[in-house]
Design a protein around this motif. Structure first.
Motif, PDB file in Angstrom:
ATOM      1  N   UNK A 137       0.624  -1.208   0.196  1.00 19.03           N
ATOM      2  CA  UNK A 137      -0.019  -0.024  -0.387  1.00 19.03           C
ATOM      3  C   UNK A 137       0.692   1.059   0.325  1.00 19.03           C
ATOM      4  N   UNK A 138       0.600   2.027  -0.734  1.00 17.99           N
ATOM      5  CA  UNK A 138       0.945   3.545  -0.503  1.00 17.99           C
ATOM      6  C   UNK A 138       0.485   5.035   0.371  1.00 17.99           C
ATOM      7  N   UNK A 139       1.057   5.432   0.544  1.00 17.16           N
ATOM      8  CA  UNK A 139       1.593   6.614   1.215  1.00 17.16           C
ATOM      9  C   UNK A 139      -0.451   7.309   0.779  1.00 17.16           C
ATOM     10  N   UNK A 140      -0.499   7.262  -0.871  1.00 16.03           N
ATOM     11  CA  UNK A 140      -1.315   7.763  -1.178  1.00 16.03           C
ATOM     12  C   UNK A 140      -2.725   6.964  -0.728  1.00 16.03           C
ATOM     13  N   UNK A 150      -1.720  12.412   0.830  1.00 19.22           N
ATOM     14  CA  UNK A 150      -0.177  12.514   1.314  1.00 19.22           C
ATOM     15  C   UNK A 150       0.034  13.285   1.698  1.00 19.22           C
ATOM     16  N   UNK A 151       0.394  13.921   1.498  1.00 15.44           N
ATOM     17  CA  UNK A 151       0.639  15.129   1.862  1.00 15.44           C
ATOM     18  C   UNK A 151       1.184  15.901   3.313  1.00 15.44           C
ATOM     19  N   UNK A 163       7.550   8.232  -0.576  1.00 16.81           N
ATOM     20  CA  UNK A 163       8.220   6.714  -0.067  1.00 16.81           C
ATOM     21  C   UNK A 163       8.900   6.617   1.327  1.00 16.81           C
ATOM     22  N   UNK A 164       9.190   7.541   2.353  1.00 16.07           N
ATOM     23  CA  UNK A 164      10.099   7.320   3.000  1.00 16.07           C
ATOM     24  C   UNK A 164       9.122   6.558   4.167  1.00 16.07           C
ATOM     25  N   UNK A 165       8.947   5.696   3.795  1.00 21.01           N
ATOM     26  CA  UNK A 165       7.860   4.631   4.449  1.00 21.01           C
ATOM     27  C   UNK A 165       7.449   3.701   4.699  1.00 21.01           C
ATOM     28  N   UNK A 166       7.380   2.198   4.931  1.00 18.54           N
ATOM     29  CA  UNK A 166       7.296   0.790   5.237  1.00 18.54           C
ATOM     30  C   UNK A 166       7.354  -0.048   5.899  1.00 18.54           C
ATOM     31  N   UNK A 167       6.590  -0.944   5.842  1.00 19.87           N
ATOM     32  CA  UNK A 167       5.123  -1.407   5.414  1.00 19.87           C
ATOM     33  C   UNK A 167       5.206  -2.013   7.020  1.00 19.87           C
TER      34      UNK A 167
END
Ligand SMILES: [Zn+2]
Length: 446
Positions: A137-140, A150-151, A163-167
């Motif tokens: 899943x993306x932040x969007x 998302x911002x 994109x600075x996320x992780x599952x």
């Protein structure tokens, strides 16, 4: 009034020259300087004070050298379930500020129960709830699902890019304010950890949605959680009596009702206890490792079992009619025949005040037979990884498979096996580790 800003959004003309600390009873310029890693001279200069000026409780002292940090500096205790990342998001303070303010060098410093300085005027944070990115899943996508953008998500979560996320990362979402640990996903509303001591039983409670499942790992032992009642899960794990005092990671893995999984690892402090030292001389054959190790290896699979059913209720009972008649206590460090103190006493010894031995709690006998070291030996499973053990008996009155009631006579005190006189050696095992059994007579475990 410079300290009433909300969410760190200071008006330009009200920006203070640095964060302030409110003087507490017992503080001196020196203790404050040490706490914040500055010199007394720098403190004096930042506050236009001279060496003869007095400090008063309640004074607001500007702390120099912390550019970019504003607010009132307060010391908070970090609970289990909060990390630098979750605190940064919860209070909307960049992690870089927290690191600088607290001179954090490694994540080990953020163990449960340690202190962290937070600039509290920035703690009037927007209302936030929690969500976890599903794999792929993306932040969007998360933003769309949570009816935000998302911002905003990136900003609230102190992310440097979309994109600075992780599952599995627990993200904060603008919305309803939540209660609960910030490093755990939303279905978990509360986590409590006991203090941890050498040779004692550690207890972890998790309050979460029904249908969740948890597992823990502490000092190389993985333990299961069980439901105490709807929405309340408990896990018990013994801490080895010879475990070095210090910090150890406590890892919690969970599966949520929707099938998603998460992990949280945070150091916890294992504290030492003042165990006694005993020097004992015995016939060498009594401690021959070839025999003792073989017997321990044989018994280990029994005490490592986890029976999902719980048999015990409330406090355990002493197996002796005289609970305070104790020849040798649990945890004593032992030197045998001049060895190093690498041995310890894994149970409690009772003299034969009366010969009858009574079961400590309801359970099922998993072993009752003659062993070379332990003599006539009974092991009772109380469920949830809890066992009691009774050694050196002259007579065994029960056999494997028997259902036992608390207080039932299970055998007689004797001198069988490698014993130097008639006595009962009694143990309690929790998650494959011997613990102080006397604690179970005073503490009702869930
Ligand atoms: Zn003993």
């Amino acid at each position: 009034m410079v300290l009433s800003a909300v969410g760190g959004a200071y008006a330009q003309e009200e920006t203070p020259s640095g964060p302030v600390y409110i003087v507490q009873a017992g503080d001196t310029l020196t203790t404050i300087a040490v706490q914040f890693g500055v010199t007394v001279d720098d403190l004096l200069a930042a506050n236009n004070m001279g060496p003869g000026d007095l400090l008063y409780v309640g004074d607001a002292i500007t702390i120099p050298g912390l550019e970019g940090v504003t607010g009132i500096l307060e010391t908070h205790t970090i609970p289990f379930g909060e990390t630098l990342r979750s605190l940064s998001r919860r209070y909307q303070i960049p992690t870089s500020q927290l690191v600088k303010l607290n001179r954090v060098v490694t994540p080990w410093e953020l163990y449960a129960g340690s202190s962290l300085i937070l600039p509290v005027s920035q703690t009037e944070v927007p209302q936030l709830s929690r969500a976890v990115l599903a794999p792929g899943q993306t932040l969007l996508e998360l933003a769309v699902r949570e009816n935000t953008n998302p911002w905003s998500l990136a900003q609230v979560n102190q992310l440097t890019s979309l994109s600075d996320t992780m599952p599995g990362d627990v993200l904060f979402i603008p919305g309803q304010t939540f209660a609960g640990p910030g490093a755990f996903p939303a279905p978990i509303t509360e986590v409590q950890v006991s203090a941890f001591y050498q040779g004692e039983t550690g207890a972890i409670h998790i309050f979460a949605e029904e249908g969740s499942a948890f597992e823990g790992t502490l000092i190389n032992h993985t333990f299961s959680f069980y439901a105490v009642e709807s929405g309340h899960f408990a896990g018990l794990q013994g801490i080895h009596a010879l475990a070095q005092p210090g910090l150890y990671p406590l890892l919690i893995k969970g599966t949520l009702p929707n099938g998603s999984t998460f992990t949280h690892s945070q150091p916890v402090l294992v504290q030492g206890l003042g165990y006694l030292f005993e020097t004992i001389t015995v016939p060498p054959a009594l401690i021959d490792p070839v025999t003792t190790n073989k017997e321990e290896d044989f018994l280990r699979p029994f005490v490592n079992q986890f029976t999902p059913e719980k048999y015990w209720q409330g406090l355990f009972l002493s197996p002796s009619p005289c609970p305070t008649c104790i020849n040798s206590g649990f945890g004593n460090r032992r030197s045998y025949n001049g060895s190093a103190f690498t041995y310890f006493h894994g149970g409690v010894d009772f003299p034969p005040v009366a010969l009858e031995i009574t079961a400590s709690a309801d359970g099922v006998v998993v072993f009752a037979d003659l062993l070379e070291v332990r003599g006539n030996f009974t092991l009772i499973d109380h469920g949830h990884g809890i066992f009691s053990a009774y050694m050196h008996q002259s007579e065994l009155y029960v056999k494997a498979g028997d259902t036992i009631k608390a207080g039932q006579v299970i055998g007689l005190i004797g001198n069988t096996g490698r014993s130097t006189g008639a006595h009962l050696h009694w143990e309690i095992w929790v998650g494959g580790v011997q613990v102080n059994p006397l604690t179970w007579l005073e503490t009702p475990y869930p």
